[in-house]
Design an enzyme around this catalytic site. Sequence first.
Site, PDB file in Angstrom:
ATOM      1  N   PHE A   1       0.871  -1.168   0.000  1.00 45.27           N
ATOM      2  CA  PHE A   1       0.000   0.000   0.000  1.00 45.27           C
ATOM      3  C   PHE A   1       0.913   1.225   0.000  1.00 45.27           C
ATOM      4  O   PHE A   1       1.834   1.321   0.818  1.00 45.27           O
ATOM      5  CB  PHE A   1      -0.899  -0.011   1.240  1.00 45.27           C
ATOM      6  CG  PHE A   1      -1.967   1.037   1.175  1.00 45.27           C
ATOM      7  CD1 PHE A   1      -3.154   0.799   0.505  1.00 45.27           C
ATOM      8  CD2 PHE A   1      -1.771   2.280   1.752  1.00 45.27           C
ATOM      9  CE1 PHE A   1      -4.136   1.777   0.428  1.00 45.27           C
ATOM     10  CE2 PHE A   1      -2.750   3.259   1.669  1.00 45.27           C
ATOM     11  CZ  PHE A   1      -3.936   3.007   1.006  1.00 45.27           C
TER      12      PHE A   1
ATOM     13  N   ASP B   1       2.390  -4.850   8.525  1.00 42.97           N
ATOM     14  CA  ASP B   1       1.189  -4.034   8.379  1.00 42.97           C
ATOM     15  C   ASP B   1       0.001  -5.000   8.392  1.00 42.97           C
ATOM     16  O   ASP B   1      -0.129  -5.858   7.508  1.00 42.97           O
ATOM     17  CB  ASP B   1       1.263  -3.254   7.059  1.00 42.97           C
ATOM     18  CG  ASP B   1       0.035  -2.379   6.817  1.00 42.97           C
ATOM     19  OD1 ASP B   1      -1.049  -2.717   7.312  1.00 42.97           O
ATOM     20  OD2 ASP B   1       0.176  -1.376   6.101  1.00 42.97           O
TER      21      ASP B   1
ATOM     22  N   TYR C   1     -10.436   1.012  11.210  1.00 43.46           N
ATOM     23  CA  TYR C   1     -11.672   1.280  10.470  1.00 43.46           C
ATOM     24  C   TYR C   1     -12.060   0.202   9.464  1.00 43.46           C
ATOM     25  O   TYR C   1     -13.106   0.288   8.843  1.00 43.46           O
ATOM     26  CB  TYR C   1     -11.618   2.640   9.772  1.00 43.46           C
ATOM     27  CG  TYR C   1     -10.388   2.895   8.911  1.00 43.46           C
ATOM     28  CD1 TYR C   1     -10.249   2.325   7.652  1.00 43.46           C
ATOM     29  CD2 TYR C   1      -9.363   3.717   9.370  1.00 43.46           C
ATOM     30  CE1 TYR C   1      -9.128   2.571   6.870  1.00 43.46           C
ATOM     31  CE2 TYR C   1      -8.236   3.974   8.601  1.00 43.46           C
ATOM     32  CZ  TYR C   1      -8.122   3.396   7.351  1.00 43.46           C
ATOM     33  OH  TYR C   1      -7.010   3.628   6.585  1.00 43.46           O
ATOM     34  N   LYS C   2     -11.224  -0.821   9.277  1.00 43.06           N
ATOM     35  CA  LYS C   2     -11.592  -1.861   8.308  1.00 43.06           C
ATOM     36  C   LYS C   2     -12.338  -2.983   9.046  1.00 43.06           C
ATOM     37  O   LYS C   2     -13.468  -2.810   9.445  1.00 43.06           O
ATOM     38  CB  LYS C   2     -10.338  -2.379   7.600  1.00 43.06           C
ATOM     39  CG  LYS C   2      -9.611  -1.312   6.768  1.00 43.06           C
ATOM     40  CD  LYS C   2      -8.421  -1.958   6.070  1.00 43.06           C
ATOM     41  CE  LYS C   2      -7.453  -0.940   5.484  1.00 43.06           C
ATOM     42  NZ  LYS C   2      -7.985  -0.222   4.332  1.00 43.06           N
TER      43      LYS C   2
ATOM     44  N   ARG D   1     -12.508  -5.033  -6.252  1.00 48.90           N
ATOM     45  CA  ARG D   1     -12.197  -5.691  -4.985  1.00 48.90           C
ATOM     46  C   ARG D   1     -13.491  -5.975  -4.218  1.00 48.90           C
ATOM     47  O   ARG D   1     -14.330  -5.093  -4.057  1.00 48.90           O
ATOM     48  CB  ARG D   1     -11.319  -4.730  -4.173  1.00 48.90           C
ATOM     49  CG  ARG D   1     -10.238  -5.357  -3.395  1.00 48.90           C
ATOM     50  CD  ARG D   1      -9.267  -4.352  -2.828  1.00 48.90           C
ATOM     51  NE  ARG D   1      -9.865  -3.201  -2.172  1.00 48.90           N
ATOM     52  CZ  ARG D   1      -9.276  -2.530  -1.187  1.00 48.90           C
ATOM     53  NH1 ARG D   1      -8.100  -2.907  -0.735  1.00 48.90           N
ATOM     54  NH2 ARG D   1      -9.848  -1.467  -0.650  1.00 48.90           N
TER      55      ARG D   1
END
Length: 408
Positions: free
Chosen positions: A126, A197, A222-223, A367
């Site tokens: 990312f 990560d 937040y995921k 995705r």
Amino acid sequence: MTPTRAACAALDAADPVAALRDEFTLPEGVLYLDGNSLGALPRHTAARIAAVVEQEWGQGLIRSWNDAGWYAMPRGLGNRIAPLIGAADGQVVVCDSTSVNLFKVLGAALRLRPGRRTVLAEHASFPTDLYITEGVTGLFDGARTVLLPTAADLDRHLGDDTAVVVLSHADYRTGELLDMAAVTERVHAAGALVVWDLCHTAGALPVELDRCAVDFAVGCGYKYLNGGPGAPAFLYVAERHQADARQPLSGWFGHTRPFAFEPGFEPAEGIGRFLTGTPPLLGLAALDASLDVWEKADLTALRATSLELTDLFLALVEPLGLESVTPREHARRGSHVSLRHPDGYAVMQALIARGVIGDFRAPDLMRFGFTPLYLRRTDVFDAAAHLAGVLASGEWQEERFARKGAVT
Ligand SMILES: Cc1ncc(COP(=O)(O)O)c(C=O)c1O
């Protein structure tokens, strides 16, 4: 043979994980396949935030730092996240964003390997991980970032000068899962430290930081943890490194006596030294509320359901002839599936218009995230049927679906 919708419904009815869906508020008519980007809203989060705003802030005012336990929350929430990522107490703290936390742990890690100057990171990481890595190495004399073409090239690059390796546990595009234990062992054998990560694995599958002898980790709230948009992130520092670790953002919340207001910085004992400034209390309250759901969830059972959901989706979309970049092997698969289509952006917009929400990652990946906390097999079945419908009708070619928003 792919199962029928009725067979999917029967499997849902028999799966105890499916009951956890009641913990969430989901809009009518929406199939939400983007929990890997922004988790859904837990049912009691709104009431919790209202209570913090109206009572703790409105009535308690500044007294709430002590009386409502605000001051202790970053460490307390760290200890609530710890079991989800295989960490014993006192090694996880909640603060800042993943990007900022990466800056802090990477700075600390480089200082723990003073004779070594190379940080290895994977080219397809990312981008914020790469930007931050470059930013940190730019601050250390003689330090440099070397990009691995793929994680599989690690061994060829590990050497006497490798200080730290930064890797994603699951790839944000392909969903490929790395073998944390084996990779960490190889990094250690080369005398280097590892930073993982966990953005795409924390809350998606069991993570075993302590068992794998990981040095540092970062991840977001937040995921899959459902802490809300821009929720505070977390960081992990193995207990064995804490006494010697010095992070570069040495703010007053990481001081051993912040309220002594002394001019010199003296790091707090333990994980607290990785804090920086005043924590965002409303964000912490939302994350705290979302972690209540995890008290009822068993990650091993969730992982089994997640694999069933991704297996099911892959099987249902196979006849559509789209290339999947997500590994087939369970041991190498996270909790999302990415399909390639040259007009993936427009196809995804057409799906969203039908209420099937996934996202798009340039240049050509659609995705689809599978969050077993609130997704059922019937949702997967219906989403795959919509994808088939969008492709068969060609509706994605309507001009409105080509218009790009700021966030894809
Ligand atoms: C793997 C990974 N790392 C880091 C981030 C970004 O973290 P933040 O914006 O919270 O700093 C993301 C965001 O999607 C991500 O997927």
